[in-house]
Design a protein around this motif. Structure first.
Motif, PDB file in Angstrom:
ATOM      1  N   PRO A   3     -38.195-189.045  27.590  1.00 47.28           N
ATOM      2  CA  PRO A   3     -38.751-187.793  28.089  1.00 47.28           C
ATOM      3  C   PRO A   3     -39.747-187.222  27.093  1.00 47.28           C
ATOM      4  O   PRO A   3     -39.681-187.482  25.898  1.00 47.28           O
ATOM      5  CB  PRO A   3     -37.531-186.883  28.214  1.00 47.28           C
ATOM      6  CG  PRO A   3     -36.383-187.812  28.335  1.00 47.28           C
ATOM      7  CD  PRO A   3     -36.753-189.009  27.522  1.00 47.28           C
ATOM      8  N   LYS A   4     -40.680-186.430  27.583  1.00 41.49           N
ATOM      9  CA  LYS A   4     -41.781-185.906  26.776  1.00 41.49           C
ATOM     10  C   LYS A   4     -41.333-184.820  25.812  1.00 41.49           C
ATOM     11  O   LYS A   4     -40.740-183.831  26.199  1.00 41.49           O
ATOM     12  CB  LYS A   4     -42.858-185.361  27.722  1.00 41.49           C
ATOM     13  CG  LYS A   4     -44.064-184.824  27.052  1.00 41.49           C
ATOM     14  CD  LYS A   4     -44.946-185.949  26.585  1.00 41.49           C
ATOM     15  CE  LYS A   4     -46.271-185.356  26.127  1.00 41.49           C
ATOM     16  NZ  LYS A   4     -46.855-186.046  25.041  1.00 41.49           N
ATOM     17  N   THR A  19     -40.909-178.980  23.953  1.00 46.77           N
ATOM     18  CA  THR A  19     -40.930-179.650  25.250  1.00 46.77           C
ATOM     19  C   THR A  19     -40.876-178.591  26.353  1.00 46.77           C
ATOM     20  O   THR A  19     -40.295-177.528  26.171  1.00 46.77           O
ATOM     21  CB  THR A  19     -39.752-180.641  25.415  1.00 46.77           C
ATOM     22  OG1 THR A  19     -39.909-181.312  26.672  1.00 46.77           O
ATOM     23  CG2 THR A  19     -38.409-179.954  25.370  1.00 46.77           C
ATOM     24  N   PHE A  20     -41.485-178.911  27.473  1.00 46.46           N
ATOM     25  CA  PHE A  20     -41.364-178.054  28.646  1.00 46.46           C
ATOM     26  C   PHE A  20     -40.276-178.566  29.595  1.00 46.46           C
ATOM     27  O   PHE A  20     -39.923-177.900  30.555  1.00 46.46           O
ATOM     28  CB  PHE A  20     -42.697-177.976  29.409  1.00 46.46           C
ATOM     29  CG  PHE A  20     -43.643-176.971  28.836  1.00 46.46           C
ATOM     30  CD1 PHE A  20     -43.487-175.627  29.082  1.00 46.46           C
ATOM     31  CD2 PHE A  20     -44.695-177.379  28.030  1.00 46.46           C
ATOM     32  CE1 PHE A  20     -44.350-174.696  28.553  1.00 46.46           C
ATOM     33  CE2 PHE A  20     -45.571-176.463  27.498  1.00 46.46           C
ATOM     34  CZ  PHE A  20     -45.395-175.119  27.753  1.00 46.46           C
ATOM     35  N   ASN A  21     -39.753-179.742  29.328  1.00 48.51           N
ATOM     36  CA  ASN A  21     -38.781-180.390  30.207  1.00 48.51           C
ATOM     37  C   ASN A  21     -37.365-179.931  29.863  1.00 48.51           C
ATOM     38  O   ASN A  21     -36.899-180.136  28.739  1.00 48.51           O
ATOM     39  CB  ASN A  21     -38.922-181.910  30.037  1.00 48.51           C
ATOM     40  CG  ASN A  21     -38.062-182.671  30.998  1.00 48.51           C
ATOM     41  OD1 ASN A  21     -36.856-182.484  31.029  1.00 48.51           O
ATOM     42  ND2 ASN A  21     -38.677-183.548  31.773  1.00 48.51           N
ATOM     43  N   VAL A  22     -36.677-179.346  30.821  1.00 50.29           N
ATOM     44  CA  VAL A  22     -35.327-178.832  30.581  1.00 50.29           C
ATOM     45  C   VAL A  22     -34.351-179.961  30.223  1.00 50.29           C
ATOM     46  O   VAL A  22     -33.471-179.779  29.381  1.00 50.29           O
ATOM     47  CB  VAL A  22     -34.807-178.005  31.780  1.00 50.29           C
ATOM     48  CG1 VAL A  22     -34.569-178.864  32.997  1.00 50.29           C
ATOM     49  CG2 VAL A  22     -33.559-177.246  31.404  1.00 50.29           C
ATOM     50  N   TRP A  23     -34.521-181.143  30.834  1.00 50.13           N
ATOM     51  CA  TRP A  23     -33.617-182.262  30.539  1.00 50.13           C
ATOM     52  C   TRP A  23     -33.852-182.785  29.121  1.00 50.13           C
ATOM     53  O   TRP A  23     -32.900-183.181  28.447  1.00 50.13           O
ATOM     54  CB  TRP A  23     -33.763-183.371  31.572  1.00 50.13           C
ATOM     55  CG  TRP A  23     -33.429-182.864  32.941  1.00 50.13           C
ATOM     56  CD1 TRP A  23     -34.291-182.721  33.996  1.00 50.13           C
ATOM     57  CD2 TRP A  23     -32.165-182.377  33.392  1.00 50.13           C
ATOM     58  NE1 TRP A  23     -33.622-182.186  35.074  1.00 50.13           N
ATOM     59  CE2 TRP A  23     -32.319-181.962  34.726  1.00 50.13           C
ATOM     60  CE3 TRP A  23     -30.913-182.235  32.790  1.00 50.13           C
ATOM     61  CZ2 TRP A  23     -31.274-181.440  35.475  1.00 50.13           C
ATOM     62  CZ3 TRP A  23     -29.872-181.711  33.545  1.00 50.13           C
ATOM     63  CH2 TRP A  23     -30.063-181.321  34.868  1.00 50.13           C
ATOM     64  N   THR A  24     -35.089-182.772  28.670  1.00 51.06           N
ATOM     65  CA  THR A  24     -35.378-183.165  27.294  1.00 51.06           C
ATOM     66  C   THR A  24     -34.763-182.162  26.326  1.00 51.06           C
ATOM     67  O   THR A  24     -34.247-182.538  25.275  1.00 51.06           O
ATOM     68  CB  THR A  24     -36.892-183.276  27.063  1.00 51.06           C
ATOM     69  OG1 THR A  24     -37.428-184.227  27.979  1.00 51.06           O
ATOM     70  CG2 THR A  24     -37.212-183.712  25.647  1.00 51.06           C
ATOM     71  N   SER A  25     -34.785-180.883  26.681  1.00 53.72           N
ATOM     72  CA  SER A  25     -34.177-179.866  25.816  1.00 53.72           C
ATOM     73  C   SER A  25     -32.668-180.099  25.695  1.00 53.72           C
ATOM     74  O   SER A  25     -32.095-179.953  24.616  1.00 53.72           O
ATOM     75  CB  SER A  25     -34.470-178.453  26.319  1.00 53.72           C
ATOM     76  OG  SER A  25     -33.717-178.134  27.455  1.00 53.72           O
ATOM     77  N   TRP A  68     -37.226-170.428  23.351  1.00 54.90           N
ATOM     78  CA  TRP A  68     -38.040-170.787  24.501  1.00 54.90           C
ATOM     79  C   TRP A  68     -39.089-169.700  24.682  1.00 54.90           C
ATOM     80  O   TRP A  68     -38.811-168.510  24.476  1.00 54.90           O
ATOM     81  CB  TRP A  68     -37.182-170.857  25.765  1.00 54.90           C
ATOM     82  CG  TRP A  68     -38.010-171.068  26.998  1.00 54.90           C
ATOM     83  CD1 TRP A  68     -38.410-172.260  27.522  1.00 54.90           C
ATOM     84  CD2 TRP A  68     -38.574-170.058  27.834  1.00 54.90           C
ATOM     85  NE1 TRP A  68     -39.185-172.050  28.629  1.00 54.90           N
ATOM     86  CE2 TRP A  68     -39.307-170.696  28.845  1.00 54.90           C
ATOM     87  CE3 TRP A  68     -38.568-168.674  27.814  1.00 54.90           C
ATOM     88  CZ2 TRP A  68     -39.994-170.004  29.838  1.00 54.90           C
ATOM     89  CZ3 TRP A  68     -39.252-167.983  28.800  1.00 54.90           C
ATOM     90  CH2 TRP A  68     -39.944-168.650  29.809  1.00 54.90           C
ATOM     91  N   GLY A  73     -42.727-173.670  25.740  1.00 55.35           N
ATOM     92  CA  GLY A  73     -41.525-174.235  26.327  1.00 55.35           C
ATOM     93  C   GLY A  73     -40.367-174.090  25.355  1.00 55.35           C
ATOM     94  O   GLY A  73     -40.293-173.122  24.597  1.00 55.35           O
TER      95      GLY A  73
END
Length: 97
Positions: A3-4, A19-25, A68, A73
């Protein structure tokens, strides 16, 4: 493909992962706690306007601030030079292609 997530220097010169990706967080948070032994301590301040403050991560002399905001992000910010080095290692191991 991982993930990014991005690594950069914050305005104070410390290393920051974003990161803007919740799953990556979630991935970053779980790795820090379950694989690297960090614990979280602090107050959660919800996003009333365009930013939130999350409890920080602690392990020995390492401290990572978490939060956040609508511009960056989710972000993890190093507190000191030792934590700068750890976040560089962490990013290379888990997010470098």
């Amino acid at each position: 493909m991982s993930p990014k997530a991005e690594i950069s220097l914050a305005h104070n010169g410390r290393v920051r992962i974003t990161t803007f990706n919740v799953w990556t967080s979630w991935k970053i948070s779980l790795l820090l706690m379950l694989r690297y032994g960090f614990f979280r301590w602090g107050t959660y301040i919800p996003p009333i306007t365009d930013e939130a403050i999350h409890p920080s991560y602690y392990r020995l002399k390492l401290k990572i601030h978490a939060g956040w905001d609508s511009w960056c992000g989710y972000d993890w910010l190093a507190e000191n030079e030792a934590t700068d080095n750890f976040l560089k290692f962490f990013y290379q191991k888990h997010f470098k292609k």
